[in-house]
Design a protein around this motif. Structure first.
Motif, PDB file in Angstrom:
ATOM      1  N   UNK A 263       6.008  -1.190  -9.229  1.00  0.00           N
ATOM      2  CA  UNK A 263       4.579  -0.877  -9.120  1.00  0.00           C
ATOM      3  C   UNK A 263       4.359   0.631  -9.209  1.00  0.00           C
ATOM      4  N   UNK A 264       5.361   1.424  -8.823  1.00  0.00           N
ATOM      5  CA  UNK A 264       5.201   2.883  -8.863  1.00  0.00           C
ATOM      6  C   UNK A 264       4.967   3.371 -10.298  1.00  0.00           C
ATOM      7  N   UNK A 265       5.444   2.602 -11.269  1.00  0.00           N
ATOM      8  CA  UNK A 265       5.274   3.005 -12.667  1.00  0.00           C
ATOM      9  C   UNK A 265       3.806   3.066 -13.066  1.00  0.00           C
ATOM     10  N   UNK A 266       2.971   2.233 -12.446  1.00  0.00           N
ATOM     11  CA  UNK A 266       1.541   2.216 -12.776  1.00  0.00           C
ATOM     12  C   UNK A 266       0.860   3.515 -12.343  1.00  0.00           C
TER      13      UNK A 266
ATOM     14  N   UNK B  51      16.010   2.211  -4.477  1.00  0.00           N
ATOM     15  CA  UNK B  51      15.678   1.425  -5.666  1.00  0.00           C
ATOM     16  C   UNK B  51      14.817   2.154  -6.700  1.00  0.00           C
ATOM     17  N   UNK B  52      14.073   3.162  -6.287  1.00  0.00           N
ATOM     18  CA  UNK B  52      13.127   3.807  -7.205  1.00  0.00           C
ATOM     19  C   UNK B  52      13.721   5.073  -7.803  1.00  0.00           C
TER      20      UNK B  52
ATOM     21  N   UNK C 186       0.832  -1.208   0.000  1.00  0.00           N
ATOM     22  CA  UNK C 186       0.000   0.000   0.000  1.00  0.00           C
ATOM     23  C   UNK C 186       0.864   1.254   0.000  1.00  0.00           C
ATOM     24  N   UNK C 187       1.923   1.244   0.796  1.00  0.00           N
ATOM     25  CA  UNK C 187       2.781   2.425   0.898  1.00  0.00           C
ATOM     26  C   UNK C 187       3.525   2.717  -0.403  1.00  0.00           C
ATOM     27  N   UNK C 188       3.841   1.695  -1.171  1.00  0.00           N
ATOM     28  CA  UNK C 188       4.461   1.926  -2.470  1.00  0.00           C
ATOM     29  C   UNK C 188       3.515   2.694  -3.390  1.00  0.00           C
TER      30      UNK C 188
END
Length: 285
Positions: free
Chosen positions: A278-281, A219-220, A176-178
């Motif tokens: 997942x952040x890309x979405x 990582x992001x 969720x936090x991502x």
């Protein structure tokens, strides 16, 4: 104490290395592995069958992908079980599986502890994992030297199954936090803020989390996306959380939205991709 490890992927390999560095003898089993740790000589041995670990090991660590695999491996080993051994299950598994497996092992005089871990391959390799434990205090105390070698912090949270329940809850919160962290970055960008400044600012305030403090910088925002934990594994954990929620008869709207977001990511992000992608979405929408 000689320790066995079943499952020598990134996590199992790291834990084996930490145990060897701490002076333990280690025996490992993984059908996909043919050689490991030649620099440790006779202190590390590969065995052809999981059942071979019963003979010389006082503790056996499981580092496996799913609850179904745990149940299958224990089922295969059960007939050769040796009384007095303690199973330490670091798999992110289902608490019902933990309770079932613990019962089968107890009938053979084998103790079972569910001990799922956090921190990824780097923490496994440096003996600095976080661990939540389910099981009896006596059983945990009996393998304390093993746990000392692989963990930085550990918390006993209840009886058998409690560790796995809390691990699933933790991973669902991370998932969720991502998504929420990515939405915070996107909102900041809409107001002309640099993503790095958004994360740095959040980390100075009450909105910070392990994801903003570790995942985003490491990582992001770096673009590395090499945490060693995949979309497939996190999707599995999120679905385990969905199952726990259903079994508890609860309606949790934010967790439900998290499950939906990770399910919706499948067409765009392959199972083998780093889970931080997942952040890309959110950011590329």
């Amino acid at each position: 104490m000689k320790v066995g490890i079943i499952g020598l992927g990134a996590m199992g390999r790291g834990m084996a290395g930490s145990l060897l560095a701490a002076g333990f003898e280690v025996a490992g089993h993984d059908p996909a592995v043919s050689e490991m740790f030649p620099e440790h000589g006779d202190a590390f041995t590969l065995v052809p069958s999981a059942c071979d670990l019963w003979a010389g090991c006082e503790a056996i660590i499981l580092s496996l992908p799913t609850a179904a695999v745990v149940e299958a491996v224990i089922g295969d080993m059960l007939g050769a079980a040796k009384s007095g051994v303690t199973i330490i299950d670091t798999t992110t598994s289902h608490p019902d599986t933990s309770v079932k497996v613990a019962g089968l092992l107890a009938a053979r005089g084998v103790a079972y502890i569910d001990a799922p871990v956090s921190g990824g391959p780097s923490a496994a390799a440096t003996g600095s994992l976080g661990m939540v434990l389910g099981g009896s205090e006596d059983d945990i105390a009996g393998v304390a030297p093993v746990l000392d070698a692989i963990t930085r912090i550990r918390t006993h949270v209840g009886g058998v199954g409690a560790g796995h329940a809390l691990k699933i809850i933790n991973n669902a919160l991370c998932a969720a936090n991502l998504v929420l962290g990515a939405e915070a970055v996107k909102l900041g960008q809409a107001y002309g803020l640099d993503p790095q400044n958004v994360i740095t600012g959040v980390n100075s305030g009450s909105g910070r989390s392990g994801v903003t403090e570790v995942n985003f910088p490491r990582w992001i925002l770096s673009g590395d996306f090499d945490s060693g934990f995949t979309m497939k594994l996190m999707r599995k954990d999120v679905r385990l959380a969905r199952d726990l929620i259903a079994e508890a008869g609860l309606s949790l709207s934010m967790m439900g939205a998290t499950v939906a977001a990770w399910d919706a990511s499948e067409p765009a992000l392959a199972d083998g991709e780093d889970f931080n992608r997942i952040v890309a979405t959110v950011l590329e929408d």
